[in-house]
Design a protein around this motif. Structure first.
Motif, PDB file in Angstrom:
ATOM      1  N   UNK A   9     -13.307  58.723 -33.864  1.00  0.00           N
ATOM      2  CA  UNK A   9     -13.662  57.682 -34.831  1.00  0.00           C
ATOM      3  C   UNK A   9     -14.498  56.611 -34.146  1.00  0.00           C
ATOM      4  N   UNK A  10     -15.629  56.253 -34.749  1.00  0.00           N
ATOM      5  CA  UNK A  10     -16.487  55.249 -34.112  1.00  0.00           C
ATOM      6  C   UNK A  10     -15.987  53.825 -34.351  1.00  0.00           C
ATOM      7  N   UNK A  11     -14.959  53.674 -35.169  1.00  0.00           N
ATOM      8  CA  UNK A  11     -14.554  52.344 -35.622  1.00  0.00           C
ATOM      9  C   UNK A  11     -13.032  52.203 -35.541  1.00  0.00           C
ATOM     10  N   UNK A  12     -12.600  51.054 -35.039  1.00  0.00           N
ATOM     11  CA  UNK A  12     -11.173  50.725 -35.016  1.00  0.00           C
ATOM     12  C   UNK A  12     -10.794  50.146 -36.385  1.00  0.00           C
TER      13      UNK A  12
ATOM     14  N   UNK B 101       5.417  45.213 -39.462  1.00  0.00           N
ATOM     15  CA  UNK B 101       4.326  44.323 -39.046  1.00  0.00           C
ATOM     16  C   UNK B 101       3.589  44.765 -37.772  1.00  0.00           C
ATOM     17  N   UNK B 102       4.266  45.472 -36.871  1.00  0.00           N
ATOM     18  CA  UNK B 102       3.594  45.819 -35.607  1.00  0.00           C
ATOM     19  C   UNK B 102       3.185  47.279 -35.513  1.00  0.00           C
ATOM     20  N   UNK B 103       3.177  47.981 -36.635  1.00  0.00           N
ATOM     21  CA  UNK B 103       2.854  49.414 -36.587  1.00  0.00           C
ATOM     22  C   UNK B 103       1.475  49.646 -35.976  1.00  0.00           C
ATOM     23  N   UNK B 104       1.404  50.658 -35.095  1.00  0.00           N
ATOM     24  CA  UNK B 104       0.146  50.952 -34.406  1.00  0.00           C
ATOM     25  C   UNK B 104       0.080  52.445 -34.130  1.00  0.00           C
ATOM     26  N   UNK B 105      -1.073  53.030 -34.357  1.00  0.00           N
ATOM     27  CA  UNK B 105      -1.269  54.452 -34.076  1.00  0.00           C
ATOM     28  C   UNK B 105      -2.704  54.632 -33.603  1.00  0.00           C
ATOM     29  N   UNK B 106      -2.891  54.634 -32.274  1.00  0.00           N
ATOM     30  CA  UNK B 106      -4.236  54.783 -31.728  1.00  0.00           C
ATOM     31  C   UNK B 106      -5.165  53.689 -32.220  1.00  0.00           C
ATOM     32  N   UNK B 107      -6.256  54.081 -32.862  1.00  0.00           N
ATOM     33  CA  UNK B 107      -7.258  53.116 -33.321  1.00  0.00           C
ATOM     34  C   UNK B 107      -6.890  52.484 -34.662  1.00  0.00           C
ATOM     35  N   UNK B 108      -5.679  52.724 -35.115  1.00  0.00           N
ATOM     36  CA  UNK B 108      -5.227  52.215 -36.417  1.00  0.00           C
ATOM     37  C   UNK B 108      -4.059  51.259 -36.211  1.00  0.00           C
TER      38      UNK B 108
ATOM     39  N   UNK C 277     -17.289  55.668 -42.622  1.00  0.00           N
ATOM     40  CA  UNK C 277     -17.108  55.192 -41.241  1.00  0.00           C
ATOM     41  C   UNK C 277     -18.428  55.250 -40.467  1.00  0.00           C
ATOM     42  N   UNK C 278     -19.212  56.279 -40.705  1.00  0.00           N
ATOM     43  CA  UNK C 278     -20.514  56.359 -40.033  1.00  0.00           C
ATOM     44  C   UNK C 278     -21.433  55.224 -40.485  1.00  0.00           C
ATOM     45  N   UNK C 279     -21.311  54.831 -41.767  1.00  0.00           N
ATOM     46  CA  UNK C 279     -22.110  53.695 -42.255  1.00  0.00           C
ATOM     47  C   UNK C 279     -21.717  52.409 -41.524  1.00  0.00           C
ATOM     48  N   UNK C 280     -20.425  52.195 -41.366  1.00  0.00           N
ATOM     49  CA  UNK C 280     -19.970  51.021 -40.607  1.00  0.00           C
ATOM     50  C   UNK C 280     -20.568  51.045 -39.203  1.00  0.00           C
ATOM     51  N   UNK C 281     -20.456  52.211 -38.578  1.00  0.00           N
ATOM     52  CA  UNK C 281     -20.893  52.341 -37.189  1.00  0.00           C
ATOM     53  C   UNK C 281     -22.398  52.113 -37.054  1.00  0.00           C
TER      54      UNK C 281
ATOM     55  N   UNK D 216      -7.927  59.345 -41.184  1.00  0.00           N
ATOM     56  CA  UNK D 216      -9.342  59.221 -40.836  1.00  0.00           C
ATOM     57  C   UNK D 216      -9.519  58.262 -39.668  1.00  0.00           C
ATOM     58  N   UNK D 217      -8.758  57.159 -39.697  1.00  0.00           N
ATOM     59  CA  UNK D 217      -8.939  56.110 -38.685  1.00  0.00           C
ATOM     60  C   UNK D 217      -8.485  56.561 -37.302  1.00  0.00           C
ATOM     61  N   UNK D 218      -7.545  57.511 -37.248  1.00  0.00           N
ATOM     62  CA  UNK D 218      -7.018  57.918 -35.943  1.00  0.00           C
ATOM     63  C   UNK D 218      -7.705  59.166 -35.387  1.00  0.00           C
ATOM     64  N   UNK D 219      -8.763  59.613 -36.043  1.00  0.00           N
ATOM     65  CA  UNK D 219      -9.545  60.712 -35.447  1.00  0.00           C
ATOM     66  C   UNK D 219      -9.946  60.306 -34.035  1.00  0.00           C
ATOM     67  N   UNK D 220      -9.881  61.248 -33.087  1.00  0.00           N
ATOM     68  CA  UNK D 220     -10.150  60.884 -31.688  1.00  0.00           C
ATOM     69  C   UNK D 220     -11.589  60.407 -31.520  1.00  0.00           C
TER      70      UNK D 220
END
Ligand SMILES: [Zn+2]
Length: 524
Positions: A291-294, A311-318, A255-259, A285-289
């Protein structure tokens, strides 16, 4: 000297003042905490990347995490307060975070802890073996060595490993080397033994072990048979090696590489099932508060049953972004499902080992594919599909058309991925069907001359990755990196889309399909 209670009182007053100031700063929504200036500002406004309402801005005002004003020095004047700080770009460019529409963070996280032997890093065979020897020398006896990235196109003089060669190099360590496109691997005797198999192992459905004439395994393994050595819960080397790596740390590194590359959103399109529970881990990992990446996730259709995602599942940045099919293969291996056969020459027949008249593979029968497509379409999913060659495109468009006729979903926005040989007529048809196309443009950078001279010939190379036709016919086109198939480098991708200059070359390639800078920026 202050007594204890006076110290506490002083701290309370200090905290109270700080809190009051911070509440005041937050309540004043027009207040800029930061002004950014001193460089080019790309706004991606509808009337031009460098404009906003037709004017080129010089200042951006930020309140908390929100942009509150973009404009000239005059225009942001009303946002300046006594606490506003200025960030000087010193001539650098400010632009919105980029989106990678198609990435593989699970595979990336696992593979970024492996030894890199790719042709991106090592274009010469001797460099590959030097890296491997260094790794063997520094690894304690008995520990598993995993390497990733061998490729006969990216390292043109590559000497392919054999079981015998790997036994000589690493008699005391299990060695497993995965090819760059992840459909072939090489292993030594210690790896075979560590996974609990021997020369009598049976080939699984959808994969096989290569054998020499006496029936002995020669150390090359293909497709599903790789899973037995690598990810099978009872025998897999990955399970044994997993204790050695901190998988969570690897995900965070990825994730840091993406960022670092400038990406603020990725779509995990068809996450690779590298270990049990990988999707739950990705969500974690994606829902860490911080996280630099959605993250958007589209599970492979055959993996969806392992989840309770809707189809519509959502959890913070994920968030869920639909489901994914693989329809054909890769151009590099002769798997792309072409209308006409690949070229036949020493490389395609003897190195890649294509059969005569090879036109690639479709992984589904037509009627079966259309029925499966309708099933996910009717269930309300956005569907994406790996489709590189003309025969794959034709089948996908038939499936979409049939599903839409039976059950019109104007907002389905189904996606087609990679699109090497997307023809002008298929593009027009896809546009009418509301398809979102996504192009794997770095093929031109890494394989441009190979596509023309070795795989497909002049005519097809001229229309490979047709970005101009696409931008003429679709409202929205996206570009993707497909990491870890290729490096996380969106700048390289943008440069390739707008210049079409392959690696080790100064000659542009099929420039009739160049993309404008504006369109390229819109595509990320
Ligand atoms: Zn992919």
């Amino acid at each position: 000297m202050l007594s204890g209670s006076k110290i506490i009182l002083a701290i309370c007053i200090a905290l109270g003042v700080a809190l009051a100031v911070s509440v005041y700063q937050r309540a004043d929504h027009n207040a800029a905490h930061y002004i950014i200036t001193g460089g080019d500002i790309i706004t991606m406004d509808a009337d031009g990347a460098f404009n906003t309402d037709g004017v080129t801005p010089t200042h951006v005002a930020i309140h908390g995490e929100r942009i509150i004003a973009v404009g000239s020095k005059q225009e942001i004047q009303e946002n300046i307060r006594w606490f506003t700080r200025t960030v000087d770009l010193k001539g650098q460019t400010l632009m919105p975070g980029m989106i990678d529409a198609h990435s593989h963070p699970v595979a990336g996280a696992v593979l970024n802890s492996w030894l890199d032997v790719s042709g991106f890093s090592y274009p010469k065979s001797e460099q590959v073996y030097a890296a491997l020897k260094r790794k063997i020398a520094e690894t304690p006896k008995g520990e598993v060595i995993q390497a990733f990235g061998l490729d006969t196109i990216l390292t043109p003089d590559l000497v392919l490993p054999t079981r015998q060669l790997l036994d000589e190099l690493a008699p005391d360590n299990p060695v497993f080397i995965l090819s760059q496109i992840m459909h072939t691997a090489w292993f030594n005797s210690a790896a075979l033994e560590a996974s609990g198999y021997d020369d009598s192992v049976q080939d699984p459905p959808g994969g096989y072990f290569e054998r020499s004439e006496d029936g002995r395994l020669n150390g090359v393994v293909h497709e599903e048979a790789m899973r037995m050595l690598l990810v099978d819960p009872s025998s897999g080397l990955l399970g044994k090696a997993k204790q050695l790596i901190n998988i969570r740390r690897s995900f965070i590194n990825e994730y840091n590489e993406y960022s670092k590359a400038g990406l603020t959103t990725i779509t995990a399109l068809g996450a690779a099932p590298m270990f049990d529970g990988y999707m739950a881990f990705l969500e974690h990992i994606a829902t860490r508060s911080n996280s630099p990446v959605r993250t958007f996730l589209a599970p492979m259709v055959y993996e969806l049953h392992k989840t309770e995602y809707t189809p519509n599942y959502e959890n913070g940045l994920f968030r869920l972004a639909g489901v994914k099919f693989h329809l054909d293969g890769s151009p590099w291996t002769g798997g792309m499902a072409t209308a006409e056969p690949y070229l036949e020459n020493d490389f395609t027949l003897n190195t890649i080992k294509m059969s005569l008249n090879n036109r690639g593979i479709l992984k589904y029968e037509s009627e079966d594919f259309k029925a499966k497509w309708a099933q996910y379409h009717d269930a309300g999913w956005q569907i994406s599909v790996h489709a590189h060659g003309e025969r794959a495109h034709g089948l996908v468009l038939d499936a979409i058309e049939q599903a839409q006729l039976a059950n019109p979903r104007p907002d389905a926005r189904h996606r087609m991925e990679h699109l090497g040989l997307f023809t002008q007529s298929d593009i027009k048809r896809a546009s009418k069907l509301g398809v979102n196309p996504s192009f794997f443009i770095n093929h031109i950078y890494y394989f441009g001359p190979t596509i023309r001279d070795v795989l497909l010939g002049e005519e097809r190379a001229e229309r490979f990755m047709p970005l101009r036709w696409a931008t003429e016919n679709f409202e929205q086109v996206t570009l993707h990196l497909d990491a870890p198939a290729m490096p996380i480098d969106p700048w390289r991708m943008l440069k390739t889309a707008t210049t079409r200059i392959p690696r080790f070359s100064d000659q542009p390639f099929n420039t009739s399909q160049l993309m404008s800078v504006q369109h390229a920026l819109e595509a990320v």
